[in-house]
Design a protein around this motif. Structure first.
Motif, PDB file in Angstrom:
ATOM      1  N   VAL A  30      -9.748   5.347  -5.811  1.00 33.35           N
ATOM      2  CA  VAL A  30      -8.992   3.839  -5.106  1.00 33.35           C
ATOM      3  C   VAL A  30      -8.492   3.329  -5.740  1.00 33.35           C
ATOM      4  O   VAL A  30      -7.490   2.201  -5.771  1.00 33.35           O
ATOM      5  CB  VAL A  30      -9.941   2.987  -4.673  1.00 33.35           C
ATOM      6  CG1 VAL A  30     -10.350   1.580  -4.930  1.00 33.35           C
ATOM      7  CG2 VAL A  30     -11.278   3.994  -4.207  1.00 33.35           C
ATOM      8  N   GLN A  31      -8.688   3.243  -7.430  1.00 31.56           N
ATOM      9  CA  GLN A  31      -7.558   2.494  -8.815  1.00 31.56           C
ATOM     10  C   GLN A  31      -6.246   3.276  -8.265  1.00 31.56           C
ATOM     11  O   GLN A  31      -4.747   3.095  -8.925  1.00 31.56           O
ATOM     12  CB  GLN A  31      -8.073   2.867  -9.913  1.00 31.56           C
ATOM     13  CG  GLN A  31      -9.494   2.314  -9.985  1.00 31.56           C
ATOM     14  CD  GLN A  31      -9.827   2.925 -11.406  1.00 31.56           C
ATOM     15  OE1 GLN A  31      -9.367   3.948 -11.873  1.00 31.56           O
ATOM     16  NE2 GLN A  31     -10.440   1.624 -12.193  1.00 31.56           N
ATOM     17  N   GLN A  32      -6.023   4.815  -7.802  1.00 26.45           N
ATOM     18  CA  GLN A  32      -4.722   5.314  -7.775  1.00 26.45           C
ATOM     19  C   GLN A  32      -3.723   5.056  -6.405  1.00 26.45           C
ATOM     20  O   GLN A  32      -2.915   5.928  -6.057  1.00 26.45           O
ATOM     21  CB  GLN A  32      -4.729   7.131  -8.239  1.00 26.45           C
ATOM     22  CG  GLN A  32      -5.187   7.400  -9.076  1.00 26.45           C
ATOM     23  CD  GLN A  32      -4.974   8.625  -9.560  1.00 26.45           C
ATOM     24  OE1 GLN A  32      -4.694   9.251  -8.854  1.00 26.45           O
ATOM     25  NE2 GLN A  32      -5.345   9.003 -11.228  1.00 26.45           N
ATOM     26  N   ASP A  33      -4.571   4.257  -5.815  1.00 22.32           N
ATOM     27  CA  ASP A  33      -3.997   3.431  -4.544  1.00 22.32           C
ATOM     28  C   ASP A  33      -2.518   2.820  -4.183  1.00 22.32           C
ATOM     29  O   ASP A  33      -3.125   1.342  -3.898  1.00 22.32           O
ATOM     30  CB  ASP A  33      -5.122   3.542  -3.538  1.00 22.32           C
ATOM     31  CG  ASP A  33      -4.222   3.152  -1.702  1.00 22.32           C
ATOM     32  OD1 ASP A  33      -3.204   4.086  -1.387  1.00 22.32           O
ATOM     33  OD2 ASP A  33      -5.311   2.975  -1.056  1.00 22.32           O
ATOM     34  N   THR A  34      -1.654   2.752  -5.537  1.00 21.35           N
ATOM     35  CA  THR A  34      -1.015   2.017  -5.452  1.00 21.35           C
ATOM     36  C   THR A  34       0.549   2.047  -5.469  1.00 21.35           C
ATOM     37  O   THR A  34       0.487   3.726  -5.767  1.00 21.35           O
ATOM     38  CB  THR A  34      -1.246   0.566  -7.160  1.00 21.35           C
ATOM     39  OG1 THR A  34      -1.054   1.747  -8.137  1.00 21.35           O
ATOM     40  CG2 THR A  34      -2.660   0.652  -6.719  1.00 21.35           C
ATOM     41  N   LYS A  35       1.181   1.656  -4.781  1.00 19.86           N
ATOM     42  CA  LYS A  35       2.860   1.628  -5.127  1.00 19.86           C
ATOM     43  C   LYS A  35       3.342   1.663  -6.858  1.00 19.86           C
ATOM     44  O   LYS A  35       3.153   0.665  -7.303  1.00 19.86           O
ATOM     45  CB  LYS A  35       3.456   0.636  -3.706  1.00 19.86           C
ATOM     46  CG  LYS A  35       3.246   0.885  -3.183  1.00 19.86           C
ATOM     47  CD  LYS A  35       4.109   0.354  -1.656  1.00 19.86           C
ATOM     48  CE  LYS A  35       4.004   0.546  -0.393  1.00 19.86           C
ATOM     49  NZ  LYS A  35       4.578  -0.100   0.257  1.00 19.86           N
ATOM     50  N   PRO A  36       4.022   2.662  -7.240  1.00 12.89           N
ATOM     51  CA  PRO A  36       4.802   2.608  -8.782  1.00 12.89           C
ATOM     52  C   PRO A  36       5.439   1.272  -8.230  1.00 12.89           C
ATOM     53  O   PRO A  36       6.704   0.730  -7.064  1.00 12.89           O
ATOM     54  CB  PRO A  36       5.453   3.547  -8.631  1.00 12.89           C
ATOM     55  CG  PRO A  36       5.953   4.316  -7.392  1.00 12.89           C
ATOM     56  CD  PRO A  36       4.522   3.970  -6.594  1.00 12.89           C
ATOM     57  N   PRO A  37       6.184   0.688  -9.296  1.00 10.63           N
ATOM     58  CA  PRO A  37       7.108  -0.922  -9.662  1.00 10.63           C
ATOM     59  C   PRO A  37       8.570   0.057  -9.617  1.00 10.63           C
ATOM     60  O   PRO A  37       8.785   1.642 -10.576  1.00 10.63           O
ATOM     61  CB  PRO A  37       6.904  -1.007 -10.714  1.00 10.63           C
ATOM     62  CG  PRO A  37       6.332  -0.012 -11.950  1.00 10.63           C
ATOM     63  CD  PRO A  37       5.317   1.025 -10.499  1.00 10.63           C
ATOM     64  N   LEU A  38       9.010  -1.214  -8.433  1.00 15.31           N
ATOM     65  CA  LEU A  38      10.800  -0.194  -8.282  1.00 15.31           C
ATOM     66  C   LEU A  38      11.628  -1.016  -9.267  1.00 15.31           C
ATOM     67  O   LEU A  38      11.088  -2.131  -9.564  1.00 15.31           O
ATOM     68  CB  LEU A  38      11.125  -0.907  -6.738  1.00 15.31           C
ATOM     69  CG  LEU A  38      10.289  -0.008  -5.596  1.00 15.31           C
ATOM     70  CD1 LEU A  38      10.761  -0.225  -4.208  1.00 15.31           C
ATOM     71  CD2 LEU A  38      10.351   1.669  -5.831  1.00 15.31           C
ATOM     72  N   THR A  39      12.766  -0.147  -9.941  1.00 13.45           N
ATOM     73  CA  THR A  39      13.298  -0.705 -10.804  1.00 13.45           C
ATOM     74  C   THR A  39      14.365  -1.685  -9.713  1.00 13.45           C
ATOM     75  O   THR A  39      14.933  -0.950  -8.899  1.00 13.45           O
ATOM     76  CB  THR A  39      14.148   0.380 -11.710  1.00 13.45           C
ATOM     77  OG1 THR A  39      14.634   1.140 -10.858  1.00 13.45           O
ATOM     78  CG2 THR A  39      12.961   0.561 -12.461  1.00 13.45           C
ATOM     79  N   ALA A  40      15.508  -2.207 -10.318  1.00 12.45           N
ATOM     80  CA  ALA A  40      15.743  -3.144  -8.964  1.00 12.45           C
ATOM     81  C   ALA A  40      17.447  -2.630  -9.283  1.00 12.45           C
ATOM     82  O   ALA A  40      17.734  -2.224 -10.698  1.00 12.45           O
ATOM     83  CB  ALA A  40      15.742  -4.415  -9.471  1.00 12.45           C
TER      84      ALA A  40
END
Length: 57
Positions: A30-40
């Motif tokens: 559940v903790q790893q179910d996130t999107k990685p941050p995108l660099t603009a």
């Protein structure tokens, strides 16, 4: 009497260990179910964050 107590105690210990492992595993998933941050990207040199090489005219 010990003929039933020892297997029952072993079964309880194994059940608790399997339950703890299942809870720990689900928590990690559940903790790893996130999107990685995108660099603009640089808006002046890219469209939809894809670099365009060459002349645009």
């Amino acid at each position: 009497m010990t003929r039933f107590v020892v297997p029952a105690a072993a079964s309880i210990v194994v059940g608790l260990l399997l339950g703890a492992a299942a809870i720990f595993g689900v928590t990690l998933m559940v903790q790893q179910d996130t999107k990685p941050p995108l660099t603009a990207g640089d808006p002046a040199s890219s469209v939809l964050n894809r670099v365009e090489y060459g002349d645009r005219s």
